[in-house]
Design a protein around this motif. Structure first.
Motif, PDB file in Angstrom:
ATOM      1  N   THR A  61      39.651  32.035  48.985  1.00 40.29           N
ATOM      2  CA  THR A  61      38.303  32.266  48.462  1.00 40.29           C
ATOM      3  C   THR A  61      38.146  31.970  46.962  1.00 40.29           C
ATOM      4  N   VAL A  62      39.171  32.210  46.163  1.00 36.97           N
ATOM      5  CA  VAL A  62      39.008  32.026  44.712  1.00 36.97           C
ATOM      6  C   VAL A  62      38.777  30.547  44.357  1.00 36.97           C
ATOM      7  N   PRO A  63      39.543  29.596  44.934  1.00 34.96           N
ATOM      8  CA  PRO A  63      39.212  28.186  44.668  1.00 34.96           C
ATOM      9  C   PRO A  63      37.800  27.832  45.166  1.00 34.96           C
ATOM     10  N   SER A  98      50.760  34.729  35.538  1.00 36.98           N
ATOM     11  CA  SER A  98      49.529  34.449  36.276  1.00 36.98           C
ATOM     12  C   SER A  98      48.307  34.438  35.350  1.00 36.98           C
ATOM     13  N   THR A  99      48.436  35.102  34.198  1.00 30.61           N
ATOM     14  CA  THR A  99      47.319  35.142  33.249  1.00 30.61           C
ATOM     15  C   THR A  99      47.095  33.784  32.570  1.00 30.61           C
ATOM     16  N   ILE A 100      48.126  32.934  32.560  1.00 30.76           N
ATOM     17  CA  ILE A 100      47.975  31.618  31.911  1.00 30.76           C
ATOM     18  C   ILE A 100      46.906  30.766  32.630  1.00 30.76           C
ATOM     19  N   TYR A 125      40.189  42.175  37.966  1.00 34.31           N
ATOM     20  CA  TYR A 125      41.393  42.100  38.812  1.00 34.31           C
ATOM     21  C   TYR A 125      42.687  42.334  38.026  1.00 34.31           C
ATOM     22  N   PRO A 126      42.890  41.597  36.889  1.00 35.80           N
ATOM     23  CA  PRO A 126      44.117  41.890  36.136  1.00 35.80           C
ATOM     24  C   PRO A 126      44.161  43.328  35.615  1.00 35.80           C
ATOM     25  N   ILE A 127      42.983  43.926  35.362  1.00 32.01           N
ATOM     26  CA  ILE A 127      42.984  45.325  34.901  1.00 32.01           C
ATOM     27  C   ILE A 127      43.462  46.230  36.034  1.00 32.01           C
ATOM     28  N   GLY A 129      39.554  49.784  43.349  1.00 37.29           N
ATOM     29  CA  GLY A 129      39.217  48.847  42.276  1.00 37.29           C
ATOM     30  C   GLY A 129      39.009  47.440  42.817  1.00 37.29           C
ATOM     31  N   TYR A 130      39.932  46.962  43.640  1.00 37.34           N
ATOM     32  CA  TYR A 130      39.792  45.619  44.215  1.00 37.34           C
ATOM     33  C   TYR A 130      38.560  45.545  45.123  1.00 37.34           C
ATOM     34  N   CYS A 131      38.248  46.630  45.815  1.00 39.44           N
ATOM     35  CA  CYS A 131      37.059  46.647  46.687  1.00 39.44           C
ATOM     36  C   CYS A 131      35.788  46.416  45.870  1.00 39.44           C
ATOM     37  N   ALA A 149      35.500  45.120  42.863  1.00 38.61           N
ATOM     38  CA  ALA A 149      35.526  43.776  42.275  1.00 38.61           C
ATOM     39  C   ALA A 149      35.159  42.715  43.324  1.00 38.61           C
ATOM     40  N   ASP A 150      35.648  42.870  44.547  1.00 35.63           N
ATOM     41  CA  ASP A 150      35.370  41.877  45.595  1.00 35.63           C
ATOM     42  C   ASP A 150      33.889  41.834  45.970  1.00 35.63           C
ATOM     43  N   VAL A 151      33.250  42.994  46.033  1.00 33.61           N
ATOM     44  CA  VAL A 151      31.820  42.994  46.381  1.00 33.61           C
ATOM     45  C   VAL A 151      31.017  42.274  45.286  1.00 33.61           C
ATOM     46  N   LEU A 152      31.361  42.522  44.023  1.00 35.69           N
ATOM     47  CA  LEU A 152      30.627  41.863  42.939  1.00 35.69           C
ATOM     48  C   LEU A 152      30.942  40.372  42.873  1.00 35.69           C
ATOM     49  N   ALA A 153      32.231  40.042  42.987  1.00 35.82           N
ATOM     50  CA  ALA A 153      32.653  38.645  42.781  1.00 35.82           C
ATOM     51  C   ALA A 153      32.369  37.753  43.985  1.00 35.82           C
ATOM     52  N   LYS A 154      32.152  38.348  45.162  1.00 35.53           N
ATOM     53  CA  LYS A 154      31.902  37.519  46.350  1.00 35.53           C
ATOM     54  C   LYS A 154      30.463  37.660  46.844  1.00 35.53           C
TER      55      LYS A 154
HETATM   56  C1  LIG Z   1      37.295  37.289  45.628  1.00 37.75           C
HETATM   57  C2  LIG Z   1      38.450  37.442  44.850  1.00 37.75           C
HETATM   58  C3  LIG Z   1      38.568  37.127  43.530  1.00 37.75           C
HETATM   59  C4  LIG Z   1      37.435  36.605  42.724  1.00 37.75           C
HETATM   60  C5  LIG Z   1      39.843  37.350  42.937  1.00 37.75           C
HETATM   61  C6  LIG Z   1      40.175  37.097  41.663  1.00 37.75           C
HETATM   62  C7  LIG Z   1      41.474  37.408  41.211  1.00 37.75           C
HETATM   63  C8  LIG Z   1      41.931  37.295  39.933  1.00 37.75           C
HETATM   64  C9  LIG Z   1      41.087  36.785  38.818  1.00 37.75           C
HETATM   65  C10 LIG Z   1      43.284  37.718  39.705  1.00 37.75           C
HETATM   66  C11 LIG Z   1      43.948  37.617  38.552  1.00 37.75           C
HETATM   67  C12 LIG Z   1      45.305  38.087  38.261  1.00 37.75           C
HETATM   68  C13 LIG Z   1      45.737  37.944  36.944  1.00 37.75           C
HETATM   69  C14 LIG Z   1      44.934  37.231  35.899  1.00 37.75           C
HETATM   70  C15 LIG Z   1      47.037  38.508  36.456  1.00 37.75           C
HETATM   71  C16 LIG Z   1      47.630  39.511  37.400  1.00 37.75           C
HETATM   72  C17 LIG Z   1      47.613  39.024  38.792  1.00 37.75           C
HETATM   73  C18 LIG Z   1      46.209  38.744  39.323  1.00 37.75           C
HETATM   74  C19 LIG Z   1      46.423  37.799  40.493  1.00 37.75           C
HETATM   75  C20 LIG Z   1      45.611  40.062  39.807  1.00 37.75           C
END
Ligand SMILES: *C/C=C(C)/C=C/C=C(C)/C=C/C1=C(C)CCCC1(C)C
Length: 281
Positions: A114-116, A170-172, A214-216, A240-242, A244-249
């Motif tokens: 989904t992210v790409p 992964s932050t790079i 997500y990184p937070i 937290g991921y839940c 973020a996913d609702v907002l980002a998707k």
């Molecule tokens: C629908 C899902 C989305 C938009 C997910 C986005 C995920 C990220 C931006 C994850 C980033 C991460 C880092 C920048 C560092 C730590 C590891 C991750 C994968 C949580």
């Protein structure tokens, strides 16, 4: 016969109170419903935008469909990972680890797909064409996939050191995506007209705010005293991921649809009131 090694099984889940368990259970259930509803909305609305922007809406619909499926699996995995255990001597019942692992891989496979797509749909709705469009899509989608793949070894690691190292690596690609959004896409956004220009500019901030979440969330176990699988860390990460996913998707998908609709207003309409077919775009 399968032999499950400790490595495959992953670390045991902590014991949760019924309230803690139910909070995460309800969060998964809510996200599943949100993905499902957004999917229906996008599919029903797709014909209302001009053909050249329909791909962007299709990609939004794919994102919530893929995520909805994975949330369903995550939900099942959560249920299987715990058993309700009566408390001793009249104490409250709690949810203890069943021994069946909670599968974090669903989330990462979901992101890998989904992210790409989320980056590609932003480009699809913009006025970028030809070779530039292809190269931007490949660079952004590639960086997004790399970011997710590099985060996974850290997410499943049980020690904080490994989690930190993969998180930093992964932050790079994450920073590269932010750079492309704000610097690389700048000229293309300037070319847009009226409302669309402002909305697209704001979409970048929405992406930064929701993706930055997500990184937070990933770092929460690092902040809660290094105990990756404390009850607090597990709950905070999942809820937290839940959010973020609702907002980002879902939220983002509806905004992309709105941009597509606004841009369609300038497109030719046939006598029947429908949009003319795309002219080989
Ligand atoms: C629908 C899902 C989305 C938009 C997910 C986005 C995920 C990220 C931006 C994850 C980033 C991460 C880092 C920048 C560092 C730590 C590891 C991750 C994968 C949580």
């Amino acid at each position: 016969m399968f032999v499950i090694t400790a490595e495959e099984k992953g670390p045991d889940m902590p014991t949760l109170s019924t309230g803690e368990y139910t909070l995460v259970y309800n969060a998964f259930s809510f996200v599943f419903a949100a993905m499902f509803a957004t999917f229906i909305f996008l599919v029903l609305s797709r014909a209302g935008v001009a053909p050249k922007y329909r791909n962007a809406v299709t990609m939004s619909a794919l994102v919530v469909a893929i995520a909805g499926y994975h949330y369903f699996r995550i939900f099942e995995s959560w249920q299987a990972a715990f058993v309700l255990t009566p408390g001793a001597n009249g104490a409250a019942a709690s949810y203890t680890a069943s021994g069946s692992p909670f599968n974090d891989a669903y989330r990462y496979i979901d992101w890998l797909l989904t992210v790409p797509l989320l980056t590609a749909e932003l480009i699809a709705v913009m006025a970028i064409t030809g070779a530039k469009k292809t190269s931007l899509t490949i660079r952004l989608a590639g960086a997004a996939a790399l970011m997710v793949a590099l985060g996974y070894p850290g997410e499943i690691a049980s020690d904080i050191g490994t989690r930190t190292i993969w998180g930093v690596i992964s932050t790079i690609p994450f920073l590269y995506i932010v750079y492309e959004l704000f610097v690389g896409l700048g000229p293309a956004i300037q070319q847009e007209k009226g409302n669309v220009k402002g909305i697209l500019s704001n979409v970048r901030w929405l992406m930064l705010a929701t993706w930055g979440f997500y990184p937070i969330v990933y770092s929460i176990p690092l902040l809660t005293g290094g105990a990756k699988l404390s009850a607090t860390a597990v709950i905070a990460v999942q809820v937290g991921y839940c959010i973020a996913d609702v907002l980002a998707k879902c939220g983002y998908g509806v905004i992309i649809y709105n941009i597509a609709r606004l841009k369609s207003e300038g497109e030719p309409v046939t006598a029947a009131g429908t949009y003319a077919p795309a002219s080989g775009d």
